[in-house]
Scaffold this motif. Structure first.
Motif, short mmCIF file in Angstrom:
data_model
loop_
_atom_site.label_atom_id
_atom_site.label_comp_id
_atom_site.label_asym_id
_atom_site.label_seq_id
_atom_site.Cartn_x
_atom_site.Cartn_y
_atom_site.Cartn_z
N GLY A 8 -24.74 -5.11 -14.39
CA GLY A 8 -23.79 -4.17 -13.80
C GLY A 8 -23.59 -4.42 -12.32
N PHE A 9 -22.42 -4.06 -11.84
CA PHE A 9 -22.12 -4.16 -10.42
C PHE A 9 -22.66 -2.91 -9.73
CE2 PHE A 9 -20.22 -7.72 -11.76
CZ PHE A 9 -18.86 -7.77 -11.96
N GLY A 10 -23.09 -3.01 -8.49
CA GLY A 10 -23.77 -1.90 -7.86
C GLY A 10 -22.99 -1.12 -6.84
N LEU A 11 -22.17 -1.75 -6.03
CA LEU A 11 -21.51 -1.06 -4.93
C LEU A 11 -20.08 -0.71 -5.31
CD1 LEU A 11 -21.87 -0.12 -2.04
CD2 LEU A 11 -21.12 -2.35 -1.28
N ARG A 12 -19.73 0.58 -5.19
CA ARG A 12 -18.38 1.03 -5.54
C ARG A 12 -17.62 1.39 -4.27
NH1 ARG A 12 -19.46 5.71 -9.54
NH2 ARG A 12 -20.90 6.20 -7.88
N TYR A 13 -16.30 1.45 -4.39
CA TYR A 13 -15.46 1.74 -3.22
C TYR A 13 -14.12 2.31 -3.66
CZ TYR A 13 -12.81 -2.47 -4.34
OH TYR A 13 -12.03 -3.40 -4.96
N CYS A 14 -13.44 2.94 -2.72
CA CYS A 14 -12.08 3.43 -2.93
C CYS A 14 -11.14 2.53 -2.13
CB CYS A 14 -11.96 4.87 -2.44
SG CYS A 14 -10.26 5.49 -2.42
N PRO A 15 -10.21 1.83 -2.78
CA PRO A 15 -9.31 0.93 -2.05
C PRO A 15 -8.41 1.67 -1.05
CG PRO A 15 -8.84 0.87 -4.42
CD PRO A 15 -10.01 1.76 -4.22
N LEU A 16 -8.06 2.91 -1.35
CA LEU A 16 -7.21 3.67 -0.42
C LEU A 16 -7.98 4.05 0.84
CD1 LEU A 16 -5.29 5.96 -2.93
CD2 LEU A 16 -4.56 3.81 -1.90
N CYS A 17 -9.24 4.40 0.72
CA CYS A 17 -10.06 4.71 1.90
C CYS A 17 -10.26 3.47 2.77
CB CYS A 17 -11.42 5.27 1.49
SG CYS A 17 -11.39 6.95 0.86
N LEU A 18 -10.46 2.32 2.13
CA LEU A 18 -10.66 1.09 2.89
C LEU A 18 -9.38 0.61 3.58
CD1 LEU A 18 -13.01 -1.05 0.62
CD2 LEU A 18 -13.60 0.33 2.61
N SER A 19 -8.23 1.11 3.15
CA SER A 19 -6.97 0.69 3.77
C SER A 19 -6.64 1.47 5.04
CB SER A 19 -5.82 0.82 2.77
OG SER A 19 -5.59 2.17 2.46
N VAL A 20 -7.39 2.54 5.32
CA VAL A 20 -7.15 3.34 6.52
C VAL A 20 -7.76 2.64 7.72
CG1 VAL A 20 -7.58 5.56 7.63
CG2 VAL A 20 -7.16 5.48 5.18
N PRO A 21 -6.97 2.30 8.75
CA PRO A 21 -7.52 1.64 9.93
C PRO A 21 -8.57 2.52 10.62
CG PRO A 21 -5.12 1.53 9.94
CD PRO A 21 -5.51 2.47 8.84
N GLY A 22 -9.65 1.91 11.02
CA GLY A 22 -10.73 2.63 11.67
C GLY A 22 -11.70 3.30 10.71
N MET A 23 -11.43 3.24 9.42
CA MET A 23 -12.29 3.87 8.41
C MET A 23 -12.75 2.84 7.38
SD MET A 23 -12.47 7.02 9.36
CE MET A 23 -12.98 7.98 7.97
N ARG A 24 -12.80 1.59 7.74
CA ARG A 24 -13.13 0.53 6.80
C ARG A 24 -14.64 0.33 6.71
NH1 ARG A 24 -8.20 -2.91 8.93
NH2 ARG A 24 -6.62 -1.90 7.68
N TYR A 25 -15.29 1.25 6.00
CA TYR A 25 -16.72 1.13 5.74
C TYR A 25 -17.00 1.78 4.39
CZ TYR A 25 -16.79 5.98 7.39
OH TYR A 25 -16.54 7.31 7.55
N PHE A 26 -18.12 1.45 3.79
CA PHE A 26 -18.51 1.98 2.50
C PHE A 26 -19.21 3.32 2.69
CE2 PHE A 26 -18.00 -2.52 1.83
CZ PHE A 26 -17.31 -2.56 0.64
N ARG A 27 -18.70 4.38 2.05
CA ARG A 27 -19.24 5.73 2.21
C ARG A 27 -20.53 5.90 1.42
NH1 ARG A 27 -14.86 4.46 3.93
NH2 ARG A 27 -13.17 5.79 4.55
N LEU A 28 -21.40 6.73 1.92
CA LEU A 28 -22.67 7.00 1.26
C LEU A 28 -22.46 7.68 -0.10
CD1 LEU A 28 -25.74 6.95 1.37
CD2 LEU A 28 -25.66 9.12 2.58
N GLU A 29 -21.50 8.59 -0.19
CA GLU A 29 -21.29 9.31 -1.45
C GLU A 29 -20.80 8.40 -2.57
OE1 GLU A 29 -17.46 10.29 0.95
OE2 GLU A 29 -19.58 10.47 1.39
N TRP A 30 -20.23 7.25 -2.24
CA TRP A 30 -19.79 6.32 -3.27
C TRP A 30 -20.98 5.73 -4.02
CZ3 TRP A 30 -16.00 3.17 0.26
CH2 TRP A 30 -14.88 3.95 0.55
N ARG A 31 -22.16 5.77 -3.44
CA ARG A 31 -23.35 5.21 -4.06
C ARG A 31 -24.01 6.18 -5.04
NH1 ARG A 31 -25.50 0.42 -1.32
NH2 ARG A 31 -27.16 0.80 -2.79
#
Length: 80
Positions: A8-31
């Motif tokens: 299984g893959f481990g790290l999840r993300y939201c593509p829309l959140c990563l597209s916001v300038p200045g907010m390009r990081y993986f959130r803790l709640e995604w884990r």
């Protein structure tokens, strides 16, 4: 967790959140296991690139796929 033994893959993300300038990081709640959709956008979290490769932020840039070198922010969003 992506490893030779685990499939299984481990790290999840939201593509829309990563597209916001200045907010390009993986959130803790995604884990968290209980969180399967983005709390802000309401779309399903992704654990891979459009090319099918897992997200491995330690290889290259944080929000760039290490296989196809495309931005994870441009990945297709799946409605919940």
């Amino acid at each position: 967790i992506y490893h030779r033994v685990r499939t299984g893959f481990g790290l999840r993300y939201c593509p829309l959140c990563l597209s916001v300038p200045g907010m390009r990081y993986f959130r803790l709640e995604w884990r968290l296991v209980a969180v399967s959709t983005c709390p802000q956008h309401g779309i399903m979290l992704r654990d891979d690139c459009d090319c099918g490769a897992p997200v491995i932020p330690g290889r290259g840039a944080m929000t760039i796929c290490h296989v196809c070198e495309q931005s994870l922010a441009g990945a297709r969003a799946h409605q919940a």
